[in-house]
Design a protein around this motif. Structure first.
Motif, PDB file in Angstrom:
ATOM      1  N   UNK A   6      38.850  52.631  57.641  1.00  0.00           N
ATOM      2  CA  UNK A   6      37.787  51.707  57.275  1.00  0.00           C
ATOM      3  C   UNK A   6      36.654  52.516  56.658  1.00  0.00           C
ATOM      4  N   UNK A   7      36.229  52.121  55.484  1.00  0.00           N
ATOM      5  CA  UNK A   7      35.102  52.774  54.822  1.00  0.00           C
ATOM      6  C   UNK A   7      34.020  51.721  54.628  1.00  0.00           C
ATOM      7  N   UNK A   8      32.844  51.972  55.147  1.00  0.00           N
ATOM      8  CA  UNK A   8      31.735  51.034  55.008  1.00  0.00           C
ATOM      9  C   UNK A   8      30.760  51.523  53.956  1.00  0.00           C
ATOM     10  N   UNK A   9      29.981  50.574  53.411  1.00  0.00           N
ATOM     11  CA  UNK A   9      28.937  50.869  52.433  1.00  0.00           C
ATOM     12  C   UNK A   9      29.495  51.641  51.236  1.00  0.00           C
ATOM     13  N   UNK A  10      30.627  51.212  50.776  1.00  0.00           N
ATOM     14  CA  UNK A  10      31.268  51.818  49.622  1.00  0.00           C
ATOM     15  C   UNK A  10      31.263  50.789  48.496  1.00  0.00           C
ATOM     16  N   UNK A  11      31.921  51.108  47.426  1.00  0.00           N
ATOM     17  CA  UNK A  11      32.046  50.145  46.335  1.00  0.00           C
ATOM     18  C   UNK A  11      33.460  50.229  45.777  1.00  0.00           C
ATOM     19  N   UNK A  36      34.003  43.835  46.852  1.00  0.00           N
ATOM     20  CA  UNK A  36      33.144  44.237  45.740  1.00  0.00           C
ATOM     21  C   UNK A  36      31.922  43.340  45.683  1.00  0.00           C
ATOM     22  N   UNK A  37      30.939  43.791  44.955  1.00  0.00           N
ATOM     23  CA  UNK A  37      29.741  42.973  44.760  1.00  0.00           C
ATOM     24  C   UNK A  37      30.083  41.737  43.939  1.00  0.00           C
ATOM     25  N   UNK A  38      29.205  40.781  43.921  1.00  0.00           N
ATOM     26  CA  UNK A  38      29.414  39.559  43.144  1.00  0.00           C
ATOM     27  C   UNK A  38      29.322  39.858  41.656  1.00  0.00           C
ATOM     28  N   UNK A  39      30.408  39.568  40.948  1.00  0.00           N
ATOM     29  CA  UNK A  39      30.467  39.756  39.502  1.00  0.00           C
ATOM     30  C   UNK A  39      30.951  38.495  38.789  1.00  0.00           C
ATOM     31  N   UNK A  40      31.529  37.561  39.530  1.00  0.00           N
ATOM     32  CA  UNK A  40      32.274  36.460  38.929  1.00  0.00           C
ATOM     33  C   UNK A  40      31.609  35.128  39.253  1.00  0.00           C
ATOM     34  N   UNK A  41      31.453  34.281  38.231  1.00  0.00           N
ATOM     35  CA  UNK A  41      30.918  32.927  38.427  1.00  0.00           C
ATOM     36  C   UNK A  41      31.995  32.049  39.054  1.00  0.00           C
ATOM     37  N   UNK A  42      31.568  30.962  39.673  1.00  0.00           N
ATOM     38  CA  UNK A  42      32.477  30.090  40.423  1.00  0.00           C
ATOM     39  C   UNK A  42      33.491  29.370  39.545  1.00  0.00           C
ATOM     40  N   UNK A  43      33.107  28.893  38.400  1.00  0.00           N
ATOM     41  CA  UNK A  43      34.012  28.109  37.550  1.00  0.00           C
ATOM     42  C   UNK A  43      33.643  28.316  36.096  1.00  0.00           C
ATOM     43  N   UNK A  44      34.463  27.877  35.162  1.00  0.00           N
ATOM     44  CA  UNK A  44      34.065  27.977  33.752  1.00  0.00           C
ATOM     45  C   UNK A  44      32.713  27.297  33.534  1.00  0.00           C
ATOM     46  N   UNK A  45      31.830  27.997  32.880  1.00  0.00           N
ATOM     47  CA  UNK A  45      30.481  27.469  32.663  1.00  0.00           C
ATOM     48  C   UNK A  45      29.504  27.846  33.753  1.00  0.00           C
ATOM     49  N   UNK A  46      29.990  28.438  34.833  1.00  0.00           N
ATOM     50  CA  UNK A  46      29.106  28.853  35.918  1.00  0.00           C
ATOM     51  C   UNK A  46      28.160  29.943  35.443  1.00  0.00           C
ATOM     52  N   UNK A  47      26.935  29.932  35.912  1.00  0.00           N
ATOM     53  CA  UNK A  47      25.918  30.896  35.469  1.00  0.00           C
ATOM     54  C   UNK A  47      25.609  31.957  36.507  1.00  0.00           C
ATOM     55  N   UNK A  48      25.815  31.644  37.771  1.00  0.00           N
ATOM     56  CA  UNK A  48      25.424  32.541  38.851  1.00  0.00           C
ATOM     57  C   UNK A  48      26.631  33.353  39.347  1.00  0.00           C
ATOM     58  N   UNK A  49      26.432  34.661  39.501  1.00  0.00           N
ATOM     59  CA  UNK A  49      27.469  35.521  40.076  1.00  0.00           C
ATOM     60  C   UNK A  49      27.653  35.123  41.539  1.00  0.00           C
ATOM     61  N   UNK A  50      28.875  34.761  41.886  1.00  0.00           N
ATOM     62  CA  UNK A  50      29.104  34.237  43.222  1.00  0.00           C
ATOM     63  C   UNK A  50      30.156  35.029  44.002  1.00  0.00           C
ATOM     64  N   UNK A  51      31.224  35.447  43.324  1.00  0.00           N
ATOM     65  CA  UNK A  51      32.337  36.114  43.995  1.00  0.00           C
ATOM     66  C   UNK A  51      32.537  37.526  43.460  1.00  0.00           C
ATOM     67  N   UNK A  52      33.114  38.364  44.285  1.00  0.00           N
ATOM     68  CA  UNK A  52      33.560  39.679  43.830  1.00  0.00           C
ATOM     69  C   UNK A  52      34.988  39.583  43.318  1.00  0.00           C
ATOM     70  N   UNK A  53      35.470  40.625  42.688  1.00  0.00           N
ATOM     71  CA  UNK A  53      36.858  40.637  42.228  1.00  0.00           C
ATOM     72  C   UNK A  53      37.807  41.059  43.354  1.00  0.00           C
ATOM     73  N   UNK A  75      41.378  39.390  43.085  1.00  0.00           N
ATOM     74  CA  UNK A  75      41.434  38.025  43.612  1.00  0.00           C
ATOM     75  C   UNK A  75      40.726  37.048  42.693  1.00  0.00           C
ATOM     76  N   UNK A  76      40.348  37.505  41.526  1.00  0.00           N
ATOM     77  CA  UNK A  76      39.697  36.659  40.528  1.00  0.00           C
ATOM     78  C   UNK A  76      40.618  36.541  39.310  1.00  0.00           C
ATOM     79  N   UNK A  77      40.249  35.702  38.372  1.00  0.00           N
ATOM     80  CA  UNK A  77      41.058  35.522  37.160  1.00  0.00           C
ATOM     81  C   UNK A  77      41.094  36.795  36.322  1.00  0.00           C
TER      82      UNK A  77
END
Length: 93
Positions: A6-11, A36-53, A75-77
């Motif tokens: 287990x590695x914590x505080x990594x990227x 990972x940090x949030x890089x992906x919007x929820x749906x097409x047209x989404x503006x806010x980074x919500x999910x990591x890859x 785990x993203x498109x």
């Protein structure tokens, strides 16, 4: 036996296939997961980074010198690396 690391505080460090392939080639069943940090919007047209890859991978050794079965995916498109290549090349997603 079981081994766990287990590695914590990594990227996210890159595609996971290289590591799982290496260990599976040594006869070790390998599972790898990275948050990972949030890089992906929820749906097409989404503006806010919500999910990591949040990449995940596994590797299973096989008998008789057959190359291991290795699976690696985000785990993203699109994987974060693909997003970075699009950004570098000035392409839209």
């Amino acid at each position: 036996g079981i081994s766990c690391l287990l590695i914590q505080n990594s990227c996210h460090f890159s595609a996971l296939w290289w590591e799982v392939d290496y260990f599976a080639s040594q006869g070790i069943i390998t599972l790898a997961f990275v948050n990972s940090r949030s890089f992906v919007a929820h749906r097409p047209g989404g503006k806010r980074k919500l999910y990591g890859t949040n990449p995940m991978a596994f590797g299973f050794p096989r008998k008789d010198g057959v190359l291991p079965l290795v699976w690696d995916q985000a785990s993203s498109a699109m994987a974060r690396g693909e997003i970075q290549l699009y950004q570098r090349d000035g392409l839209s997603l």
